[in-house]
Design an enzyme around this catalytic site. Sequence first.
Site, PDB file in Angstrom:
ATOM      1  N   ASP A 215      28.289  38.922  15.933  1.00  9.97           N
ATOM      2  CA  ASP A 215      27.786  39.307  14.607  1.00  9.97           C
ATOM      3  C   ASP A 215      27.951  38.154  13.597  1.00  9.97           C
ATOM      4  OD1 ASP A 215      26.915  41.676  12.936  1.00  9.97           O
ATOM      5  OD2 ASP A 215      28.741  41.180  11.855  1.00  9.97           O
ATOM      6  N   GLU A 265      36.348  31.444  32.130  1.00  9.55           N
ATOM      7  CA  GLU A 265      37.493  31.823  32.973  1.00  9.55           C
ATOM      8  C   GLU A 265      37.087  32.934  33.933  1.00  9.55           C
ATOM      9  OE1 GLU A 265      40.454  33.142  30.173  1.00  9.55           O
ATOM     10  OE2 GLU A 265      40.745  31.113  29.361  1.00  9.55           O
TER      11      GLU A 265
END
Length: 552
Positions: A215, A265
């Site tokens: 956002d 990751e």
Amino acid sequence: MPLDELQQATTAAVDADWWRQAAVYQIYPRSFADTNADGLGDLPGITSRVDYLKSLHIDAVWLSPFYPSALADGGYDVDDYRNVDPRLGTLDDFDAMTQALHAAGIRVIVDIVPNHSSDRHEWFRAALSSEKGSEERNRYIFRDGLGEHGELPPTDWESIFGGPAWEPVGDGQWYLHLFAKEQPDFNWSNDEVRQDFLKTLRFWSDRGVDGFRVDVAHALAKNIGYENYPSKEELAAMPWDGTHPIWDRDEVHDIYAQWREVFNEYDPPRTAVAEAWTDADRRPAYARASGLGQAFNFDLLQADFDAAAFKKIITFNLAQAAAAGSSTTWVYSNHDVVRHATRYGLPAVGDPDAAKKWLLHGADAEQLDAALGLRRAHAATLMELALPGSAYLYQGEELGLPEVTGIPDAQRQDPAFFRNKGVEVGRDGCRVPLPWSTSGPSFGFGESHAHLPQPAGFGQYSVAAQDGQDGSTLELYRKALKLRRELQDEESLRWLPSEPGVLAFSRPGGWVCITNFSAEPQPLPAGELLLTSAELTAEHTLPAATTAWLRA
Ligand code: NOJ
Ligand code: CA
């Protein structure tokens, strides 16, 4: 490499790119489905509709915020980033929903709101009860007021929702809020803020979330000194070239480089899409692989229903996204704009602000050609779904829902309406709960009322009314999304020669899409007809405001 390892490696590679041409369905959770009769949609409501979502042949859902919130801005005021609003369910409900969606082959994207928290966030409460200059205040943007006792705001800046952008806290200090006053802006120069968001990204990624919608991605980095503030006029005149004090500063990308490390990751890496209302030529920095990976372009959403305008936008965005190593994004509707079935029926189609003004001034029915709006919406969507890149669809557009007009002031919720009285009608009209059945309380949304009022006659748009009905919007979306999955190949497009007012392109594998934007029938090229957005009435002819898919 042994065969099974090779297969695994190949699957991972394919998986890692799942987002590039995904059809992503945006769910506004509080308005999707209510399972406990409190008038608010909830997470079990989403789980209960997984079969429906599967029947749409979408690749992912994006959930607007479902976090604890006082709903000062429809949930974009987050109290706690690592929890579920108790009215919407629990973390266990979230896990059950994710599991059910994954089992149906649907990925899950959540909305992350990093520019501001809510004023009920524990950090903001701590800031208010701490002293000026404290560590607690340094997580937000507190500044001394002007005047003898700080009784005047530091600047005359206005918030996006109208009214001042600063709120006093009673001791001569003021805090910055670019949006509602219940949405204090974070201080992203503070490493504690950065670390906490990394924790949040891992929290949801560990729970199996596949990606994030970011956002106000272009506002996090700010450079707001203690002296020599620009006035609001000066601020508005400053270029957005990376040095503006608030918007789209170059340093914002350091934040996303850090986020990218976290995304990577995971296997497959988590994805992200930036909501960044920047100048078009600054989008690639958000979209590159070392950043968020993808960025919204809202160009079609703001365009006239016009072949030349569409062609220019499509050509530009495909080239730009490719140069950034990303894929582009197509959007007509979301929870912030007047629904496109309505926009396309208004005289000033390409201007969402004009559509808002029309709503504000009593939604004069005479100006709206609802049938034309819906017909154009079908044509535009069928074209969108043939384009390379990701298509972001907003809940209810698959039902052809119009913007809901005439919501009584007392029932409105959007701060943009309240903070901007008489100037802004707000966004409630596209957030009205979905109709699932033709009758009953809240048309099947739940067992009781809907938190925003649905108009009488909403049932005619319901899932029940359209399910299995040839020619319905719902069946058009289903067929198109299913076929898209089968036909979608490389991310490339070749424009074909066409009459003025018509756009035609082909995709690898002989898939041809042709759209007649004009008001006159146009010749339809030869080929096996796969799908049309409206009935064809004469042979070899494409009617006005119609799209056809062919196999050449
Ligand atoms: C963009 C969101 O889409 C909108 O709904 C919200 O009001 C603002 N950002 C502030 O978070
Ligand atoms: Ca509920």
